[in-house]
Design an enzyme around this catalytic site. Structure first.
Site, PDB file in Angstrom:
ATOM      1  N   GLY A 249      91.240  95.400 103.125  1.00  0.00           N
ATOM      2  CA  GLY A 249      91.797  94.145 103.675  1.00  0.00           C
ATOM      3  C   GLY A 249      91.641  94.059 105.183  1.00  0.00           C
TER       4      GLY A 249
ATOM      5  N   PRO B  17      64.149  69.865 114.005  1.00  0.00           N
ATOM      6  CG  PRO B  17      65.417  68.093 114.880  1.00  0.00           C
ATOM      7  CD  PRO B  17      64.184  68.916 115.143  1.00  0.00           C
TER       8      PRO B  17
ATOM      9  NE  ARG C 220      94.244 102.208 104.220  1.00  0.00           N
ATOM     10  CZ  ARG C 220      95.369 101.549 104.413  1.00  0.00           C
ATOM     11  NH1 ARG C 220      96.038 101.677 105.570  1.00  0.00           N
ATOM     12  NH2 ARG C 220      95.846 100.758 103.476  1.00  0.00           N
TER      13      ARG C 220
ATOM     14  CD  GLU D 229      61.661  86.613 116.665  1.00  0.00           C
ATOM     15  OE1 GLU D 229      60.594  87.022 116.169  1.00  0.00           O
ATOM     16  OE2 GLU D 229      61.863  86.588 117.885  1.00  0.00           O
TER      17      GLU D 229
ATOM     18  CB  THR E 236      62.770  75.836 115.070  1.00  0.00           C
ATOM     19  OG1 THR E 236      62.320  77.168 114.811  1.00  0.00           O
ATOM     20  CG2 THR E 236      63.469  75.291 113.844  1.00  0.00           C
TER      21      THR E 236
ATOM     22  CG  PHE F 222      87.231  98.599 108.147  1.00  0.00           C
ATOM     23  CD1 PHE F 222      86.025  99.282 108.272  1.00  0.00           C
ATOM     24  CD2 PHE F 222      88.081  98.578 109.248  1.00  0.00           C
ATOM     25  CE1 PHE F 222      85.670  99.924 109.445  1.00  0.00           C
ATOM     26  CE2 PHE F 222      87.736  99.221 110.435  1.00  0.00           C
ATOM     27  CZ  PHE F 222      86.530  99.895 110.536  1.00  0.00           C
TER      28      PHE F 222
ATOM     29  N   GLY G 125      61.203  74.388 110.157  1.00  0.00           N
ATOM     30  CA  GLY G 125      61.531  75.717 110.704  1.00  0.00           C
ATOM     31  C   GLY G 125      60.548  76.745 110.182  1.00  0.00           C
ATOM     32  CB  SER G 126      60.070  78.294 106.819  1.00  0.00           C
ATOM     33  OG  SER G 126      61.384  78.784 106.716  1.00  0.00           O
TER      34      SER G 126
HETATM   35  N1  CO8 Z   1      48.681  86.286 114.542  1.00  0.00           N
HETATM   36  C1  CO8 Z   1      47.579  85.496 114.795  1.00  0.00           C
HETATM   37  N2  CO8 Z   1      47.175  84.522 113.966  1.00  0.00           N
HETATM   38  C2  CO8 Z   1      47.924  84.291 112.857  1.00  0.00           C
HETATM   39  C3  CO8 Z   1      49.073  85.035 112.559  1.00  0.00           C
HETATM   40  C4  CO8 Z   1      49.442  86.074 113.448  1.00  0.00           C
HETATM   41  N3  CO8 Z   1      50.523  86.841 113.215  1.00  0.00           N
HETATM   42  N4  CO8 Z   1      49.598  84.578 111.402  1.00  0.00           N
HETATM   43  C5  CO8 Z   1      48.811  83.585 110.986  1.00  0.00           C
HETATM   44  N5  CO8 Z   1      47.800  83.411 111.869  1.00  0.00           N
HETATM   45  C6  CO8 Z   1      46.667  82.476 111.755  1.00  0.00           C
HETATM   46  C7  CO8 Z   1      45.941  82.655 110.440  1.00  0.00           C
HETATM   47  O1  CO8 Z   1      44.999  83.701 110.537  1.00  0.00           O
HETATM   48  C8  CO8 Z   1      45.292  81.315 110.246  1.00  0.00           C
HETATM   49  O2  CO8 Z   1      44.146  81.255 111.065  1.00  0.00           O
HETATM   50  P1  CO8 Z   1      42.807  80.441 110.643  1.00  0.00           P
HETATM   51  O3  CO8 Z   1      43.146  79.004 110.736  1.00  0.00           O
HETATM   52  O4  CO8 Z   1      41.815  80.856 111.663  1.00  0.00           O
HETATM   53  O5  CO8 Z   1      42.484  80.868 109.236  1.00  0.00           O
HETATM   54  C9  CO8 Z   1      46.324  80.366 110.822  1.00  0.00           C
HETATM   55  O6  CO8 Z   1      47.137  81.139 111.721  1.00  0.00           O
HETATM   56  C10 CO8 Z   1      47.200  79.713 109.776  1.00  0.00           C
HETATM   57  O7  CO8 Z   1      47.842  80.733 109.053  1.00  0.00           O
HETATM   58  P2  CO8 Z   1      48.569  80.454 107.660  1.00  0.00           P
HETATM   59  O8  CO8 Z   1      47.608  79.769 106.746  1.00  0.00           O
HETATM   60  O9  CO8 Z   1      49.164  81.725 107.192  1.00  0.00           O
HETATM   61  O10 CO8 Z   1      49.679  79.379 108.115  1.00  0.00           O
HETATM   62  P3  CO8 Z   1      50.855  78.717 107.277  1.00  0.00           P
HETATM   63  O11 CO8 Z   1      51.070  77.368 107.827  1.00  0.00           O
HETATM   64  O12 CO8 Z   1      50.613  78.855 105.813  1.00  0.00           O
HETATM   65  O13 CO8 Z   1      52.214  79.560 107.597  1.00  0.00           O
HETATM   66  C11 CO8 Z   1      53.737  81.227 108.291  1.00  0.00           C
HETATM   67  C12 CO8 Z   1      52.304  80.660 108.248  1.00  0.00           C
HETATM   68  C13 CO8 Z   1      53.537  82.712 108.291  1.00  0.00           C
HETATM   69  C14 CO8 Z   1      54.629  80.861 107.108  1.00  0.00           C
HETATM   70  C15 CO8 Z   1      54.367  80.724 109.590  1.00  0.00           C
HETATM   71  O14 CO8 Z   1      54.538  79.322 109.558  1.00  0.00           O
HETATM   72  C16 CO8 Z   1      55.673  81.413 109.936  1.00  0.00           C
HETATM   73  O15 CO8 Z   1      55.673  82.527 110.466  1.00  0.00           O
HETATM   74  N6  CO8 Z   1      56.839  80.775 109.693  1.00  0.00           N
HETATM   75  C17 CO8 Z   1      58.112  81.305 110.126  1.00  0.00           C
HETATM   76  C18 CO8 Z   1      58.531  80.667 111.417  1.00  0.00           C
HETATM   77  C19 CO8 Z   1      59.384  81.536 112.278  1.00  0.00           C
HETATM   78  O16 CO8 Z   1      59.355  82.743 112.204  1.00  0.00           O
HETATM   79  N7  CO8 Z   1      60.132  80.907 113.158  1.00  0.00           N
HETATM   80  C20 CO8 Z   1      60.909  81.600 114.122  1.00  0.00           C
HETATM   81  C21 CO8 Z   1      61.213  80.711 115.291  1.00  0.00           C
HETATM   82  S1  CO8 Z   1      61.777  81.605 116.708  1.00  0.00           S
HETATM   83  C22 CO8 Z   1      63.300  82.178 116.372  1.00  0.00           C
HETATM   84  O17 CO8 Z   1      63.798  82.074 115.286  1.00  0.00           O
HETATM   85  C23 CO8 Z   1      63.981  82.840 117.517  1.00  0.00           C
HETATM   86  C24 CO8 Z   1      65.183  83.617 117.138  1.00  0.00           C
HETATM   87  C25 CO8 Z   1      66.041  84.075 118.280  1.00  0.00           C
HETATM   88  C26 CO8 Z   1      65.296  84.532 119.490  1.00  0.00           C
HETATM   89  C27 CO8 Z   1      65.789  85.739 120.116  1.00  0.00           C
HETATM   90  C28 CO8 Z   1      65.270  87.035 119.567  1.00  0.00           C
HETATM   91  C29 CO8 Z   1      66.298  87.899 119.063  1.00  0.00           C
HETATM   92  P1  FAD Z   2      63.841  76.085 106.187  1.00  0.00           P
HETATM   93  O1  FAD Z   2      62.485  76.373 106.660  1.00  0.00           O
HETATM   94  O2  FAD Z   2      64.208  74.680 105.885  1.00  0.00           O
HETATM   95  O3  FAD Z   2      64.230  77.020 105.017  1.00  0.00           O
HETATM   96  C1  FAD Z   2      65.359  76.801 104.167  1.00  0.00           C
HETATM   97  C2  FAD Z   2      65.363  77.890 103.091  1.00  0.00           C
HETATM   98  O4  FAD Z   2      64.175  77.782 102.281  1.00  0.00           O
HETATM   99  C3  FAD Z   2      65.351  79.317 103.664  1.00  0.00           C
HETATM  100  O5  FAD Z   2      66.105  80.167 102.864  1.00  0.00           O
HETATM  101  C4  FAD Z   2      63.885  79.706 103.574  1.00  0.00           C
HETATM  102  O6  FAD Z   2      63.689  81.105 103.505  1.00  0.00           O
HETATM  103  C5  FAD Z   2      63.473  79.007 102.292  1.00  0.00           C
HETATM  104  N1  FAD Z   2      62.034  78.741 102.219  1.00  0.00           N
HETATM  105  C6  FAD Z   2      61.303  77.904 103.001  1.00  0.00           C
HETATM  106  N2  FAD Z   2      60.007  77.967 102.668  1.00  0.00           N
HETATM  107  C7  FAD Z   2      59.898  78.873 101.679  1.00  0.00           C
HETATM  108  C8  FAD Z   2      58.815  79.398 100.914  1.00  0.00           C
HETATM  109  N3  FAD Z   2      57.559  78.993 101.108  1.00  0.00           N
HETATM  110  N4  FAD Z   2      59.077  80.327  99.964  1.00  0.00           N
HETATM  111  C9  FAD Z   2      60.344  80.743  99.757  1.00  0.00           C
HETATM  112  N5  FAD Z   2      61.411  80.290 100.447  1.00  0.00           N
HETATM  113  C10 FAD Z   2      61.188  79.373 101.402  1.00  0.00           C
HETATM  114  N6  FAD Z   2      63.715  78.657 116.605  1.00  0.00           N
HETATM  115  C11 FAD Z   2      62.966  78.602 117.743  1.00  0.00           C
HETATM  116  O7  FAD Z   2      61.873  78.035 117.763  1.00  0.00           O
HETATM  117  N7  FAD Z   2      63.422  79.183 118.891  1.00  0.00           N
HETATM  118  C12 FAD Z   2      64.616  79.817 118.965  1.00  0.00           C
HETATM  119  O8  FAD Z   2      64.971  80.343 120.036  1.00  0.00           O
HETATM  120  C13 FAD Z   2      65.426  79.881 117.784  1.00  0.00           C
HETATM  121  N8  FAD Z   2      66.636  80.479 117.811  1.00  0.00           N
HETATM  122  C14 FAD Z   2      67.471  80.358 116.715  1.00  0.00           C
HETATM  123  C15 FAD Z   2      68.799  80.791 116.807  1.00  0.00           C
HETATM  124  C16 FAD Z   2      69.685  80.557 115.762  1.00  0.00           C
HETATM  125  C17 FAD Z   2      71.100  81.002 115.890  1.00  0.00           C
HETATM  126  C18 FAD Z   2      69.230  79.900 114.575  1.00  0.00           C
HETATM  127  C19 FAD Z   2      70.175  79.581 113.448  1.00  0.00           C
HETATM  128  C20 FAD Z   2      67.911  79.532 114.462  1.00  0.00           C
HETATM  129  C21 FAD Z   2      67.022  79.742 115.521  1.00  0.00           C
HETATM  130  N9  FAD Z   2      65.702  79.275 115.462  1.00  0.00           N
HETATM  131  C22 FAD Z   2      64.929  79.260 116.605  1.00  0.00           C
HETATM  132  C23 FAD Z   2      65.223  78.636 114.249  1.00  0.00           C
HETATM  133  C24 FAD Z   2      64.941  79.596 113.111  1.00  0.00           C
HETATM  134  O9  FAD Z   2      63.772  80.324 113.352  1.00  0.00           O
HETATM  135  C25 FAD Z   2      64.850  78.780 111.820  1.00  0.00           C
HETATM  136  O10 FAD Z   2      66.157  78.341 111.495  1.00  0.00           O
HETATM  137  C26 FAD Z   2      64.229  79.568 110.682  1.00  0.00           C
HETATM  138  O11 FAD Z   2      62.886  79.871 110.955  1.00  0.00           O
HETATM  139  C27 FAD Z   2      64.323  78.833 109.334  1.00  0.00           C
HETATM  140  O12 FAD Z   2      63.936  77.500 109.448  1.00  0.00           O
HETATM  141  P2  FAD Z   2      64.876  76.338 108.855  1.00  0.00           P
HETATM  142  O13 FAD Z   2      66.233  76.544 109.400  1.00  0.00           O
HETATM  143  O14 FAD Z   2      64.220  75.041 109.126  1.00  0.00           O
HETATM  144  O15 FAD Z   2      64.934  76.594 107.316  1.00  0.00           O
END
Ligand code: CO8
Ligand code: FAD
Length: 380
Positions: free
Chosen positions: A340, A128, A268, A363, A126, A338, A131-132
């Site tokens: 208040g 600034p 309670r 995630e 991710t 719970f 993210g998504s």
């Molecule tokens: N496995 C393998 N390949 C994949 C997968 C998958 N699951 N998903 C997609 N692909 C491939 C597709 O098949 C496609 O391949 P090709 O080019 O060959 O056709 C390619 O990737 C592109 O796929 P899409 O067209 O679907 O790609 P998009 O750009 O439209 O977007 C998503 C895909 C699904 C929206 C993706 O951008 C996404 O998952 N976004 C969410 C991001 C996210 O989850 N961020 C989390 C960051 S980490 C985090 O938050 C950590 C939290 C705390 C850590 C501790 C744990 C508790």
């Molecule tokens: P945005 O992508 O800007 O989304 C803003 C809002 O718009 C959300 O409600 C979203 O659901 C909505 N939205 C966006 N696109 C769409 C769509 N196509 N359709 C409908 N709704 C949509 N990331 C890492 O890489 N590593 C880490 O270890 C990690 N740890 C984290 C720990 C914490 C405590 C936090 C807060 C975040 C962490 N993240 C990490 C980042 C986290 O994965 C992102 O914050 C998350 O994926 C959302 O991205 P964003 O904050 O940029 O929101």
């Protein structure tokens, strides 16, 4: 693998994790929330018990634990403290793309030491501004002779201040969209890496979240994972294994909230009887139980699918979506039961409610899980 019950080994793992969580973690949860102190002592104990870094492959001395077993640990630890569990799980999220890349040199150099020592790692995807929309990241990695030079900023990186190394997703071919993205391992002490301040978050306050900047960070090409252009799939492939574990965290936290709500409702009194005797209260508890059981089955299904070598993206997203949304509802209802007192820091449920919210965001947000499932069903 059994779907509706655990085998003996799984039962032992789950019971050990639950015992540790109840005896060592839950009693410290309030303090961890208040101080926001990183739970290094608890992580060390978790490591001693073999429950931290359990994903490390057997080939380099690790347990090579499958996703299903990992989900059992995750559920149990989150019952103690979701923030502590997030710190533990972030290591796995960083490690899975490395494992999927099959880069054995990197396995030896970065994964093997995590077996003997309680070392930490972070997943840096991710930014600034993105993210998504992972394909929208801006960080670049430019090949210069036998090195790559990385520039860019990552945001919200869990464990950043304690990580020994980072999984970093960067663009090696910025014009090629997701196909121009590459994954690297970057040792945390490499010159040019700067760790930001600890973010002051709503919940899971003991887990460490920071920005990380890469300013002309030079790394040898041997730290490239797979080949150029493999990065997006490695980063997504990791979620197939870790989203079930995050969903399992939601189950653990929900279970704790339900246990607190039941205890309170039975002691309670209002209108001359304990509040648990009101149907309105017992229905809320029944719905909590329904959602916990259903979420657990989705977690198990997502785990079994990937462990048996089938693509589980669909079930991983269903599990994460259902469990996170259920966890938010359940912890909100626990506060309601719970009254208040639920709104006050003397009692634990307000912390559980704050801890739950992030599960609908990290995630992959709850909307992104719906987007993934919708696309898979509709073929968009
Ligand atoms: N496995 C393998 N390949 C994949 C997968 C998958 N699951 N998903 C997609 N692909 C491939 C597709 O098949 C496609 O391949 P090709 O080019 O060959 O056709 C390619 O990737 C592109 O796929 P899409 O067209 O679907 O790609 P998009 O750009 O439209 O977007 C998503 C895909 C699904 C929206 C993706 O951008 C996404 O998952 N976004 C969410 C991001 C996210 O989850 N961020 C989390 C960051 S980490 C985090 O938050 C950590 C939290 C705390 C850590 C501790 C744990 C508790
Ligand atoms: P945005 O992508 O800007 O989304 C803003 C809002 O718009 C959300 O409600 C979203 O659901 C909505 N939205 C966006 N696109 C769409 C769509 N196509 N359709 C409908 N709704 C949509 N990331 C890492 O890489 N590593 C880490 O270890 C990690 N740890 C984290 C720990 C914490 C405590 C936090 C807060 C975040 C962490 N993240 C990490 C980042 C986290 O994965 C992102 O914050 C998350 O994926 C959302 O991205 P964003 O904050 O940029 O929101």
């Amino acid at each position: 693998m059994a779907m509706f019950d655990l085998n003996e080994t799984q039962k032992q793992l789950y019971e050990m994790a639950k015992d540790f969580s109840n005896k060592e973690v839950w009693p410290k949860a309030k303090e961890l929330d208040e101080t926001a102190k990183f739970p290094m002592d608890l992580l060390k104990k978790t490591h001693e018990l073999g429950m931290l870094n359990a994903f490390v492959p057997e080939e380099v001395g690790g347990l090579g634990l499958e996703t299903f077993g990992h989900c059992l640990i995750s559920e149990a630890l989150a019952m103690g403290s979701a923030g502590f569990c997030t710190a533990a799980l972030a290591n796995d999220l960083a490690s899975v793309p490395v494992i999927l890349s099959e880069n054995k040199l990197v396995w030896k150099e970065f994964l093997a030491p995590m077996v003997d020592e309680c070392l930490m790692a972070s997943y840096c995807v991710t930014e600034p501004g993105a993210g998504s929309d992972v394909a929208g990241i801006k960080t670049t990695a430019k090949k210069v002779k036998d090195k790559y030079v990385i520039n860019g900023s990552k945001m919200w990186i869990t464990n950043a201040n304690y990580a020994n190394w980072f999984f970093v997703l960067a663009k090696t071919d910025p014009a090629a969209g997701h196909k121009g993205m590459t994954g690297f391992v970057v040792p945390a002490k490499t010159p040019g890496v700067t760790i930001g301040r600890k973010e002051d978050n709503m919940g899971q306050r003991c887990s460490d979240t920071r920005g990380v900047t890469f300013d002309n960070v030079e790394i040898p090409e041997k730290y490239l994972l797979g080949k150029e252009g493999d990065g997006f799939k490695l980063a997504m492939g990791a979620f197939d294994r870790t989203r079930p574990a995050v969903a399992a965290q939601c189950v653990g936290l929900s279970q704790r909230a339900m246990m607190c709500a039941i205890d309170y409702a039975k002691q309670r009194s209002a209108f001359g009887k304990v509040i648990s005797e009101n149907q309105g209260i017992s229905f809320m508890i029944a719905e909590m139980a329904r959602d916990i059981e259903a979420a657990r089955l989705l977690v198990w299904k997502a785990g079994v699918e990937v462990d048996e070598g089938r693509k589980n993206t669909y079930f991983a997203s269903l599990a994460k979506m259902f469990a996170a949304d259920a966890c938010m509802r359940i912890t909100t209802d626990a506060v309601q039961i719970f009254g208040g007192y639920g709104y006050n820091k003397e009692y634990p449920v307000e912390m559980l409610m704050r801890d739950a919210k992030i599960f609908q965001i990290f995630e992959g947000t709850s909307q992104i899980q719906r987007l993934i499932v919708g696309r898979l069903l509709l073929g968009n």
